[in-house]
Design a protein around this motif. Structure first.
Motif, short mmCIF file in Angstrom:
data_model
loop_
_atom_site.label_atom_id
_atom_site.label_comp_id
_atom_site.label_asym_id
_atom_site.label_seq_id
_atom_site.Cartn_x
_atom_site.Cartn_y
_atom_site.Cartn_z
N THR A 1 -152.55 36.87 -14.82
CA THR A 1 -152.66 36.06 -16.04
C THR A 1 -152.60 36.89 -17.32
OG1 THR A 1 -155.08 36.19 -16.03
CG2 THR A 1 -154.08 34.38 -14.79
N VAL A 2 -152.45 38.19 -17.20
CA VAL A 2 -152.50 39.08 -18.37
C VAL A 2 -151.08 39.40 -18.85
CG1 VAL A 2 -153.09 41.43 -19.13
CG2 VAL A 2 -154.72 40.09 -17.81
N ILE B 1 -163.72 43.57 -14.96
CA ILE B 1 -163.52 42.81 -13.72
C ILE B 1 -163.37 43.76 -12.54
CG2 ILE B 1 -161.88 41.31 -12.50
CD1 ILE B 1 -161.25 40.09 -15.32
N ARG B 2 -162.55 44.80 -12.73
CA ARG B 2 -162.29 45.76 -11.65
C ARG B 2 -163.59 46.44 -11.21
NH1 ARG B 2 -160.69 51.31 -11.25
NH2 ARG B 2 -158.98 51.73 -9.79
N ARG C 1 -147.80 45.83 -12.00
CA ARG C 1 -148.84 44.90 -11.53
C ARG C 1 -149.08 45.08 -10.03
NH1 ARG C 1 -146.65 40.69 -13.40
NH2 ARG C 1 -147.94 40.34 -15.25
N ASP D 1 -157.43 43.49 -23.50
CA ASP D 1 -157.11 43.13 -22.11
C ASP D 1 -157.46 44.27 -21.16
OD1 ASP D 1 -156.28 40.54 -22.55
OD2 ASP D 1 -154.15 41.05 -22.70
N ARG E 1 -161.21 44.18 -20.60
CA ARG E 1 -161.62 43.06 -19.73
C ARG E 1 -161.19 43.28 -18.29
NH1 ARG E 1 -160.75 40.21 -24.77
NH2 ARG E 1 -158.50 40.22 -24.42
N LEU E 2 -159.98 43.79 -18.08
CA LEU E 2 -159.52 44.06 -16.72
C LEU E 2 -160.41 45.09 -16.02
CD1 LEU E 2 -155.66 44.21 -17.31
CD2 LEU E 2 -156.85 42.57 -15.82
N GLU F 1 -155.55 38.47 -8.92
CA GLU F 1 -155.77 37.24 -9.68
C GLU F 1 -155.86 37.53 -11.18
OE1 GLU F 1 -159.15 33.72 -9.93
OE2 GLU F 1 -158.98 34.90 -8.10
N ALA F 2 -156.61 38.58 -11.54
CA ALA F 2 -156.79 38.91 -12.95
C ALA F 2 -155.48 39.37 -13.60
CB ALA F 2 -157.86 39.98 -13.10
N ALA G 1 -159.26 40.29 -6.23
CA ALA G 1 -159.74 39.92 -7.57
C ALA G 1 -158.80 40.46 -8.65
CB ALA G 1 -161.16 40.46 -7.79
N MET G 2 -158.28 41.68 -8.45
CA MET G 2 -157.38 42.25 -9.44
C MET G 2 -156.02 41.57 -9.43
SD MET G 2 -159.32 44.06 -11.09
CE MET G 2 -158.06 44.46 -12.30
#
Length: 315
Positions: A221-222, A119-120, A247, A112, A115-116, A217-218, A214-215
Motif C-alpha cells: 500500500t506504500v 511495523i517491521r 518490494r 513512510d 512507519r514501515l 501487506e504493508a 506483515a511486510m
C-alpha cells in the motif's frame, strides 16, 4: 574515486545518537520532527535521553537508526551540496539499513520509511514467543561451512545462516536449541568462537515468516518510486531499481540471508573504491575493511564528522 553509501542495521543504536546533528543543523532537526510526527511518538526524545532498554526494542531501534541516517543525508545535502544522486554509484544497507538506503535514494518518503520500520520492528518482535529463538555469531568459518553446520544442527527445527557479514563472520538464526547445537558443531568444524548474541528474536530465518507476511501487506500500500541510484539488495547481492522488484526483495529479506559480504564484493567488482557509512556507529566501516581491504571506508554520523566527511567525499 567511485563511492557507495551504506546504511547501518540494528545493533548500531546508542542513546544520544543524532543529538549533535539536531543541535547543530536545522535540516537534521526537521528530519527528527518529521519522524516523530509520522509515528505519533517522541522517538527523538527516546534516542537522545533513553532509557537504553526502550531504545533497543526492535520497534524503536529500527526507525531511530533510519532517522539518524536520513539526518546525515539531509545535512550533507544542505551544507555541502552532496546528494546520493551526485555522489554515489550505489546505495546498500544492512537489514533495516536497506530501508534507510531506499529512503535516501528517494524510493520511500521519510514518513513512510519510519512507519514501515515501526511495523517491521513490531512484526519481527512478535513473530516468535520470547525466549524460543536465538542467534549466534560463528567466527572463523567461511559461509559454506557455517551454512552446512546450521543445516546439520536443524534436526527438524529451524537453523539457518542469517548474516554473511564477512569471511570468518557468519551469524546463524533459528530455534534456540538448534542454534545452540550449531554453535557446538561449528566449533568442531574449526570455528574460533561461537558467540550467542543478546537479541530479542531470531531474525532472518524461517521463523520470521509472520513478519514477512506483515511486510508484504504493508509494502503493498506504500508509494514507491525508482531509486536515484541502484540499491544493492541484501537477499540477491545485486542491484535493483524497479519498485516491484524492490518490494519483493524487502519481503524476502525478512526470512532470508543478509548477503553483506557479497553485496560489498559486487560493488567492488563494479568499480567502488570508497564506502561511506551514513548514520550511527561504525560496524559497516569495519566490515568494509575486511571485505574490501583495498577500498577506503569511513563513517559519518555526528555533527563533528560532517565537514571532514564532505572534504573526503569531494576529494
Amino acid at each position: 574515486m567511485t563511492t557507495a553509501f551504506m546504511f547501518p542495521g540494528q545493533g548500531s543504536q546508542a542513546v544520544g545518537m543524532g543529538k549533535s546533528l539536531a543541535e547543530a543543523f536545522g535540516p537534521a532537526r526537521a528530519v527528527f520532527e518529521e519522524v516523530d510526527a509520522a509515528l505519533g511518538q517522541k522517538l527523538s526524545g527516546l534516542m537522545w535521553d533513553g532509557p537504553d532498554a526502550e531504545l533497543t526494542l526492535t520497534e524503536n531501534a529500527q526507525p531511530a537508526l533510519m532517522a539518524v541516517s536520513m539526518a546525515v543525508i539531509r545535512v550533507l545535502e544542505a551544507e555541502h551540496g552532496i546528494t546520493v544522486a551526485n555522489t554515489a554509484s550505489f546505495v546498500a544497507g544492512h537489514s533495516l539499513g536497506e530501508y534507510s538506503a531506499l529512503a535516501a535514494a528517494g524510493t520511500f518518503s521519510l514518513g513512510d520509511a519510519a512507519r514501515l520500520l515501526k511495523i517491521r520492528g513490531r512484526a519481527m518482535q512478535s513473530a516468535t514467543p520470547v525466549g524460543t529463538g536465538a542467534m549466534a555469531a560463528l567466527l572463523g568459518l567461511d559461509f559454506a561451512t557455517a551454512a552446512a553446520a546450521a543445516a546439520e544442527a536443524a534436526q527438524g527445527d529451524v537453523c539457518q545462516a542469517a548474516n554473511d557479514n564477512s569471511d570468518g563472520q557468519v551469524v546463524v538464526s533459528g530455534s534456540k536449541a538448534a542454534v545452540e547445537r550449531c554453535a557446538e558443531i561449528a566449533k568442531a568444524r574449526g570455528a574460533k568462537r561461537a558467540v550467542m548474541l543478546p537479541v530479542s528474536a531470531p531474525f532472518h530465518c524461517a521463523l520470521m515468516q509472520p513478519a514477512a507476511d506483515a511486510m508484504a501487506e504493508a509494502l503493498a500500500t506504500v508509494k514507491m518510486t525508482a531509486p536515484v541510484v541502484p540499491v544493492v539488495a541484501n537477499v540477491g547481492a545485486a542491484p535493483l531499481s524497479e519498485p516491484a522488484a524492490i518490494r519483493q526483495s524487502l519481503v524476502a529479506q525478512v526470512t532470508g540471508t543478509v548477503r553483506w559480504r557479497e553485496c560489498v564484493a559486487f560493488m567492488v567488482a563494479h568499480g567502488v573504491t570508497r564506502f561511506v557509512e551514513i548514520g550511527a556507529g561504525k560496524v559497516l566501516t569495519g566490515l568494509s575493511k575486511k571485505n574490501a581491504s583495498e577500498a577506503t571506508a569511513f563513517a559519518v554520523g555526528a555533527a563533528e564528522d560532517i565537514a571532514a566527511a564532505a572534504a573526503q567525499i569531494r576529494g
